[in-house]
Write a protein that holds these residues in place. Structure first.
Motif, PDB file in Angstrom:
ATOM      1  N   SER A  57       0.004   7.755  66.249  1.00 12.19           N
ATOM      2  CA  SER A  57       1.305   8.012  65.732  1.00 12.19           C
ATOM      3  C   SER A  57       2.210   7.855  66.830  1.00 12.19           C
ATOM      4  CB  SER A  57       1.440   9.101  64.876  1.00 12.19           C
ATOM      5  OG  SER A  57       1.483  10.256  65.564  1.00 12.19           O
ATOM      6  N   HIS A  58       3.442   7.724  66.559  1.00 18.40           N
ATOM      7  CA  HIS A  58       4.566   7.951  67.555  1.00 18.40           C
ATOM      8  C   HIS A  58       4.230   8.974  68.324  1.00 18.40           C
ATOM      9  CE1 HIS A  58       6.428   4.138  66.436  1.00 18.40           C
ATOM     10  NE2 HIS A  58       6.674   4.869  65.215  1.00 18.40           N
ATOM     11  N   GLY A  59       3.973   8.826  69.863  1.00 22.65           N
ATOM     12  CA  GLY A  59       3.966  10.226  70.619  1.00 22.65           C
ATOM     13  C   GLY A  59       2.697  11.002  70.632  1.00 22.65           C
ATOM     14  N   TYR A  60       1.700  10.283  69.839  1.00 20.79           N
ATOM     15  CA  TYR A  60       0.471  11.225  69.710  1.00 20.79           C
ATOM     16  C   TYR A  60      -0.856  10.405  69.522  1.00 20.79           C
ATOM     17  CZ  TYR A  60      -2.740  14.801  68.065  1.00 20.79           C
ATOM     18  OH  TYR A  60      -4.013  15.543  67.831  1.00 20.79           O
ATOM     19  N   THR A  61      -1.875  10.721  70.052  1.00 18.54           N
ATOM     20  CA  THR A  61      -3.025   9.909  69.616  1.00 18.54           C
ATOM     21  C   THR A  61      -4.397  10.926  70.064  1.00 18.54           C
ATOM     22  OG1 THR A  61      -4.529   8.228  70.250  1.00 18.54           O
ATOM     23  CG2 THR A  61      -3.611   9.175  72.366  1.00 18.54           C
ATOM     24  N   ASN A  62      -5.127  10.844  69.330  1.00 23.93           N
ATOM     25  CA  ASN A  62      -6.363  11.715  69.489  1.00 23.93           C
ATOM     26  C   ASN A  62      -7.426  11.118  68.367  1.00 23.93           C
ATOM     27  OD1 ASN A  62      -8.001  13.891  70.239  1.00 23.93           O
ATOM     28  ND2 ASN A  62      -6.543  15.165  69.439  1.00 23.93           N
ATOM     29  N   LYS A  63      -8.819  11.517  68.788  1.00 21.38           N
ATOM     30  CA  LYS A  63      -9.895  11.169  67.991  1.00 21.38           C
ATOM     31  C   LYS A  63      -9.634  11.677  66.457  1.00 21.38           C
ATOM     32  CE  LYS A  63     -13.415  10.668  71.317  1.00 21.38           C
ATOM     33  NZ  LYS A  63     -14.672  10.702  72.031  1.00 21.38           N
ATOM     34  N   ALA A  64      -9.735  10.930  65.484  1.00 13.95           N
ATOM     35  CA  ALA A  64      -9.716  11.462  64.163  1.00 13.95           C
ATOM     36  C   ALA A  64     -10.955  11.833  63.650  1.00 13.95           C
ATOM     37  CB  ALA A  64      -9.258  10.240  63.088  1.00 13.95           C
ATOM     38  N   ASN A  65     -11.149  12.938  62.999  1.00 14.13           N
ATOM     39  CA  ASN A  65     -12.128  13.410  62.253  1.00 14.13           C
ATOM     40  C   ASN A  65     -11.537  14.247  61.006  1.00 14.13           C
ATOM     41  OD1 ASN A  65     -14.069  15.021  61.224  1.00 14.13           O
ATOM     42  ND2 ASN A  65     -15.105  15.660  63.116  1.00 14.13           N
ATOM     43  N   PHE A  66     -11.392  13.457  60.081  1.00 11.44           N
ATOM     44  CA  PHE A  66     -10.761  14.039  58.966  1.00 11.44           C
ATOM     45  C   PHE A  66     -11.366  14.330  57.635  1.00 11.44           C
ATOM     46  CE2 PHE A  66      -7.097  10.914  60.435  1.00 11.44           C
ATOM     47  CZ  PHE A  66      -6.710  11.774  61.189  1.00 11.44           C
ATOM     48  N   LEU A  67     -11.357  15.439  57.042  1.00  9.22           N
ATOM     49  CA  LEU A  67     -12.186  15.607  55.822  1.00  9.22           C
ATOM     50  C   LEU A  67     -11.134  15.433  54.626  1.00  9.22           C
ATOM     51  CD1 LEU A  67     -14.407  16.876  54.371  1.00  9.22           C
ATOM     52  CD2 LEU A  67     -13.859  18.998  54.800  1.00  9.22           C
ATOM     53  N   PHE A  68     -11.450  14.737  53.787  1.00  7.77           N
ATOM     54  CA  PHE A  68     -10.801  14.546  52.510  1.00  7.77           C
ATOM     55  C   PHE A  68     -11.285  15.261  51.302  1.00  7.77           C
ATOM     56  CE2 PHE A  68      -9.019  11.185  55.178  1.00  7.77           C
ATOM     57  CZ  PHE A  68      -7.710  11.210  55.008  1.00  7.77           C
ATOM     58  N   THR A  69     -10.806  15.769  50.204  1.00 10.86           N
ATOM     59  CA  THR A  69     -11.424  16.021  49.155  1.00 10.86           C
ATOM     60  C   THR A  69     -10.671  15.317  47.988  1.00 10.86           C
ATOM     61  OG1 THR A  69     -11.807  18.657  49.833  1.00 10.86           O
ATOM     62  CG2 THR A  69     -11.956  18.069  47.631  1.00 10.86           C
ATOM     63  N   VAL A  70     -11.463  14.670  47.248  1.00 11.98           N
ATOM     64  CA  VAL A  70     -11.102  13.625  46.125  1.00 11.98           C
ATOM     65  C   VAL A  70     -11.505  14.236  44.987  1.00 11.98           C
ATOM     66  CG1 VAL A  70     -11.244  11.395  45.347  1.00 11.98           C
ATOM     67  CG2 VAL A  70     -11.311  11.806  47.829  1.00 11.98           C
ATOM     68  N   GLU A  71     -10.431  14.427  43.949  1.00  7.80           N
ATOM     69  CA  GLU A  71     -10.832  14.680  42.485  1.00  7.80           C
ATOM     70  C   GLU A  71      -9.918  13.906  41.552  1.00  7.80           C
ATOM     71  OE1 GLU A  71      -9.938  18.788  42.247  1.00  7.80           O
ATOM     72  OE2 GLU A  71     -11.125  19.224  43.730  1.00  7.80           O
ATOM     73  N   ASN A  72     -10.551  13.259  40.638  1.00  8.14           N
ATOM     74  CA  ASN A  72      -9.895  12.360  39.646  1.00  8.14           C
ATOM     75  C   ASN A  72      -9.315  11.356  40.334  1.00  8.14           C
ATOM     76  OD1 ASN A  72     -10.792  14.195  37.415  1.00  8.14           O
ATOM     77  ND2 ASN A  72      -8.963  15.627  37.966  1.00  8.14           N
ATOM     78  N   GLY A  73      -9.937  10.687  41.190  1.00  8.48           N
ATOM     79  CA  GLY A  73      -9.451   9.417  41.832  1.00  8.48           C
ATOM     80  C   GLY A  73      -8.204   9.477  42.822  1.00  8.48           C
ATOM     81  N   LEU A  74      -7.881  11.036  43.297  1.00 11.28           N
ATOM     82  CA  LEU A  74      -6.739  11.230  44.152  1.00 11.28           C
ATOM     83  C   LEU A  74      -7.160  12.337  45.149  1.00 11.28           C
ATOM     84  CD1 LEU A  74      -3.945  11.597  41.605  1.00 11.28           C
ATOM     85  CD2 LEU A  74      -4.223   9.472  43.078  1.00 11.28           C
ATOM     86  N   ILE A  75      -6.472  12.077  46.340  1.00 13.76           N
ATOM     87  CA  ILE A  75      -7.021  13.065  47.603  1.00 13.76           C
ATOM     88  C   ILE A  75      -6.199  14.433  47.063  1.00 13.76           C
ATOM     89  CG2 ILE A  75      -6.427  13.502  49.863  1.00 13.76           C
ATOM     90  CD1 ILE A  75      -6.296  10.336  50.244  1.00 13.76           C
ATOM     91  N   THR A  76      -6.812  15.380  46.943  1.00 10.66           N
ATOM     92  CA  THR A  76      -6.363  16.852  46.853  1.00 10.66           C
ATOM     93  C   THR A  76      -6.252  17.772  47.975  1.00 10.66           C
ATOM     94  OG1 THR A  76      -8.622  17.522  46.246  1.00 10.66           O
ATOM     95  CG2 THR A  76      -7.288  16.694  44.543  1.00 10.66           C
ATOM     96  N   SER A  77      -6.970  17.174  49.156  1.00 12.63           N
ATOM     97  CA  SER A  77      -6.806  18.069  50.462  1.00 12.63           C
ATOM     98  C   SER A  77      -7.421  16.933  51.672  1.00 12.63           C
ATOM     99  CB  SER A  77      -7.645  19.318  50.343  1.00 12.63           C
ATOM    100  OG  SER A  77      -9.001  18.939  50.518  1.00 12.63           O
ATOM    101  N   TRP A  78      -6.467  17.159  52.854  1.00 11.06           N
ATOM    102  CA  TRP A  78      -6.760  16.556  53.887  1.00 11.06           C
ATOM    103  C   TRP A  78      -6.829  17.559  55.043  1.00 11.06           C
ATOM    104  CZ3 TRP A  78      -2.961  11.923  55.576  1.00 11.06           C
ATOM    105  CH2 TRP A  78      -3.639  11.337  56.714  1.00 11.06           C
ATOM    106  N   ARG A  79      -7.788  17.602  55.520  1.00 10.06           N
ATOM    107  CA  ARG A  79      -8.012  18.783  56.792  1.00 10.06           C
ATOM    108  C   ARG A  79      -8.354  17.938  57.979  1.00 10.06           C
ATOM    109  NH1 ARG A  79      -8.774  24.029  57.381  1.00 10.06           N
ATOM    110  NH2 ARG A  79      -9.086  24.301  55.131  1.00 10.06           N
ATOM    111  N   MET A  80      -7.471  17.963  58.903  1.00  3.82           N
ATOM    112  CA  MET A  80      -7.499  17.369  60.237  1.00  3.82           C
ATOM    113  C   MET A  80      -8.396  18.218  61.222  1.00  3.82           C
ATOM    114  SD  MET A  80      -3.766  15.773  60.070  1.00  3.82           S
ATOM    115  CE  MET A  80      -3.808  13.862  60.812  1.00  3.82           C
TER     116      MET A  80
END
Length: 148
Positions: A123-146
């Motif tokens: 993103s603007h001013g930042y870079t890093n390896k991504a390791n994202f944990l998403f929780t999905v319920e009923n077709g939508l993202i309910t949590s995003w852990r970076m």
């Protein structure tokens, strides 16, 4: 004696055909299970892939549309989750405004409602390896852990 031989031959063919039918039936059941799992995985992956694509396209409306009203976010494997209100602000400030993107995303379904995305986040001013944990319920993202 001829009738006995015919009886044995017919018994043999009957057993062979039944066994073939069971093998084919088992294979069909295995394929149905695999197809069902693939469909479940695709359903689970859909909002996560849509999010990553929307980030790439810098489509703020589509980014927002992938999240539940109750979605939460946190940094780190054991970081405290933000409230849904804080998460909405974070999506605006850290993802949409800073044009966050994931290059070369790799998606892995790890449970019935969790997806991991790995790649290179920037993103603007930042870079890093991504390791994202998403929780999905009923077709939508309910949590995003970076989890960097």
């Amino acid at each position: 004696m001829t009738y006995f031989k015919l009886f044995l031959i017919s018994l043999f063919f009957s057993s062979t055909l039944t066994a073939c039918g069971q093998v084919n039936s088992n294979k069909i059941n295995e394929n149905n299970i695999l197809n069902s799992k693939q469909m479940q995985d695709e359903t689970l992956l859909k909002p996560v892939k849509a999010l990553i694509e929307a980030m790439e396209a810098e489509n703020a409306e589509l980014i927002r549309a992938q999240f539940s009203e109750k979605a939460t976010q946190a940094y780190g494997a054991d970081g405290k989750m933000k409230t849904p209100e804080e998460t909405k602000k974070w999506i605006e400030s850290d993802i949409i405004s800073r044009q966050g993107k994931v290059a070369n995303p790799k998606f892995t379904v790890i449970s019935k409602n969790e997806v991991v995305v790995k790649g290179q986040y920037s993103s603007h001013g930042y870079t890093n390896k991504a390791n994202f944990l998403f929780t999905v319920e009923n077709g939508l993202i309910t949590s995003w852990r970076m989890r960097y």
